[in-house]
Motif scaffolding. Structure first.
Motif, PDB file in Angstrom:
ATOM      1  N   TYR A 287     -58.318  14.227 -71.220  1.00 55.63           N
ATOM      2  CA  TYR A 287     -57.300  15.111 -71.774  1.00 55.63           C
ATOM      3  C   TYR A 287     -55.912  14.672 -71.349  1.00 55.63           C
ATOM      4  CZ  TYR A 287     -61.239  18.252 -72.527  1.00 55.63           C
ATOM      5  OH  TYR A 287     -62.426  18.798 -72.921  1.00 55.63           O
ATOM      6  N   GLU A 288     -54.930  15.038 -72.150  1.00 59.02           N
ATOM      7  CA  GLU A 288     -53.547  14.949 -71.728  1.00 59.02           C
ATOM      8  C   GLU A 288     -53.030  16.384 -71.674  1.00 59.02           C
ATOM      9  OE1 GLU A 288     -50.740  13.068 -74.372  1.00 59.02           O
ATOM     10  OE2 GLU A 288     -51.934  13.591 -76.116  1.00 59.02           O
TER      11      GLU A 288
ATOM     12  N   LEU B 237     -47.187  29.701 -78.457  1.00 57.80           N
ATOM     13  CA  LEU B 237     -48.600  29.326 -78.522  1.00 57.80           C
ATOM     14  C   LEU B 237     -48.954  28.771 -79.900  1.00 57.80           C
ATOM     15  CD1 LEU B 237     -50.232  32.337 -76.619  1.00 57.80           C
ATOM     16  CD2 LEU B 237     -49.840  30.031 -75.766  1.00 57.80           C
ATOM     17  N   ASN B 238     -48.497  29.432 -80.959  1.00 57.71           N
ATOM     18  CA  ASN B 238     -48.816  28.974 -82.313  1.00 57.71           C
ATOM     19  C   ASN B 238     -48.132  27.645 -82.654  1.00 57.71           C
ATOM     20  OD1 ASN B 238     -50.553  31.087 -82.933  1.00 57.71           O
ATOM     21  ND2 ASN B 238     -48.905  32.378 -83.705  1.00 57.71           N
ATOM     22  N   GLU B 239     -46.924  27.453 -82.168  1.00 53.89           N
ATOM     23  CA  GLU B 239     -46.197  26.205 -82.424  1.00 53.89           C
ATOM     24  C   GLU B 239     -46.931  25.013 -81.813  1.00 53.89           C
ATOM     25  OE1 GLU B 239     -42.024  24.163 -80.976  1.00 53.89           O
ATOM     26  OE2 GLU B 239     -42.117  26.341 -81.118  1.00 53.89           O
ATOM     27  N   LEU B 240     -47.374  25.150 -80.575  1.00 51.14           N
ATOM     28  CA  LEU B 240     -48.083  24.045 -79.919  1.00 51.14           C
ATOM     29  C   LEU B 240     -49.506  23.887 -80.451  1.00 51.14           C
ATOM     30  CD1 LEU B 240     -46.612  24.485 -76.368  1.00 51.14           C
ATOM     31  CD2 LEU B 240     -46.325  22.519 -77.851  1.00 51.14           C
TER      32      LEU B 240
ATOM     33  N   GLY C 259     -51.883  20.523 -82.191  1.00 50.52           N
ATOM     34  CA  GLY C 259     -53.150  20.081 -81.611  1.00 50.52           C
ATOM     35  C   GLY C 259     -53.329  20.415 -80.152  1.00 50.52           C
ATOM     36  N   TRP C 260     -52.439  21.202 -79.557  1.00 55.06           N
ATOM     37  CA  TRP C 260     -52.545  21.551 -78.145  1.00 55.06           C
ATOM     38  C   TRP C 260     -53.365  22.821 -77.986  1.00 55.06           C
ATOM     39  CZ3 TRP C 260     -51.057  18.198 -74.576  1.00 55.06           C
ATOM     40  CH2 TRP C 260     -50.123  17.229 -74.933  1.00 55.06           C
ATOM     41  N   GLU C 261     -54.259  22.806 -77.006  1.00 52.86           N
ATOM     42  CA  GLU C 261     -55.100  23.967 -76.684  1.00 52.86           C
ATOM     43  C   GLU C 261     -54.506  24.675 -75.464  1.00 52.86           C
ATOM     44  OE1 GLU C 261     -59.601  24.787 -74.921  1.00 52.86           O
ATOM     45  OE2 GLU C 261     -59.001  22.758 -75.462  1.00 52.86           O
TER      46      GLU C 261
ATOM     47  N   VAL D  56     -49.574  26.212 -69.717  1.00 48.21           N
ATOM     48  CA  VAL D  56     -50.250  24.917 -69.616  1.00 48.21           C
ATOM     49  C   VAL D  56     -51.138  24.726 -70.838  1.00 48.21           C
ATOM     50  CG1 VAL D  56     -51.778  23.476 -68.209  1.00 48.21           C
ATOM     51  CG2 VAL D  56     -50.259  25.134 -67.101  1.00 48.21           C
ATOM     52  N   PHE D  57     -50.987  23.559 -71.490  1.00 48.18           N
ATOM     53  CA  PHE D  57     -51.769  23.206 -72.674  1.00 48.18           C
ATOM     54  C   PHE D  57     -52.448  21.871 -72.433  1.00 48.18           C
ATOM     55  CE2 PHE D  57     -48.333  25.888 -74.052  1.00 48.18           C
ATOM     56  CZ  PHE D  57     -48.882  26.695 -75.042  1.00 48.18           C
ATOM     57  N   ARG D  58     -53.520  21.606 -73.206  1.00 47.39           N
ATOM     58  CA  ARG D  58     -54.172  20.309 -73.147  1.00 47.39           C
ATOM     59  C   ARG D  58     -54.676  19.943 -74.526  1.00 47.39           C
ATOM     60  NH1 ARG D  58     -60.187  21.001 -70.452  1.00 47.39           N
ATOM     61  NH2 ARG D  58     -61.065  22.170 -72.196  1.00 47.39           N
ATOM     62  N   ARG D  59     -54.908  18.638 -74.717  1.00 42.64           N
ATOM     63  CA  ARG D  59     -55.580  18.170 -75.929  1.00 42.64           C
ATOM     64  C   ARG D  59     -56.395  16.944 -75.565  1.00 42.64           C
ATOM     65  NH1 ARG D  59     -50.647  16.224 -79.827  1.00 42.64           N
ATOM     66  NH2 ARG D  59     -49.789  14.647 -78.451  1.00 42.64           N
TER      67      ARG D  59
END
Length: 133
Positions: free
Chosen positions: A4-5, A36-39, A43-45, A72-75
């Motif tokens: 993940y990144e 949250l919706n923008e990211l 493709g960010w979770e 914090v987000f990840r993909r």
């Protein structure tokens, strides 16, 4: 194994004004939802929200700790070739240039200084120094 990144963004501090949303809590929730919706569209979770300390200078010699809320987000990465260097907002620090020392000539003989200023010991003088009679 999945790789993940991660991406960390500051959480909103103020709510957005919108028709139909009257309370401060509702406005704040709307601003968090927009981030949250923008990211998520990119493709960010979303993983979690964190409260982290940030040491900052105050005045000339003082410092204070401020607490910051971040999201914090990840993909997932498809393969190892998709790993990219992180983009930094600060300029890169370059290492100072290495300067080579001048070459040392090791073939020169090492000379010892004379024992008495300008006078080398002779065989007679060495014998008289050993026998004090």
């Amino acid at each position: 194994m999945s790789r993940y990144e991660y991406k960390v963004v500051p959480a909103p501090q103020k709510g957005q004004k919108t028709k139909g949303v009257k309370t401060p809590e509702g406005r704040f929730a709307l601003s968090v939802e927009a981030v949250l919706n923008e990211l998520a569209a990119s493709g960010w979770e979303y993983l979690r929200a964190e409260l982290l300390p940030s040491e900052e200078r105050t005045g000339l010699t003082g410092s204070a700790t401020h607490w910051r809320n971040v999201l914090v987000f990840r993909r997932a990465l498809e393969d190892d070739s998709a790993v990219v260097a992180p983009v930094m907002d600060t300029p890169a620090v370059t290492a100072p240039a290495v300067v080579a020392a001048p070459p040392v000539n090791v073939e020169e003989p090492v000379r010892t200084p004379p024992l008495v200023s300008g006078v080398e010991p002779t065989a007679e003088r060495q014998e008289s120094e050993r026998d004090p009679t």
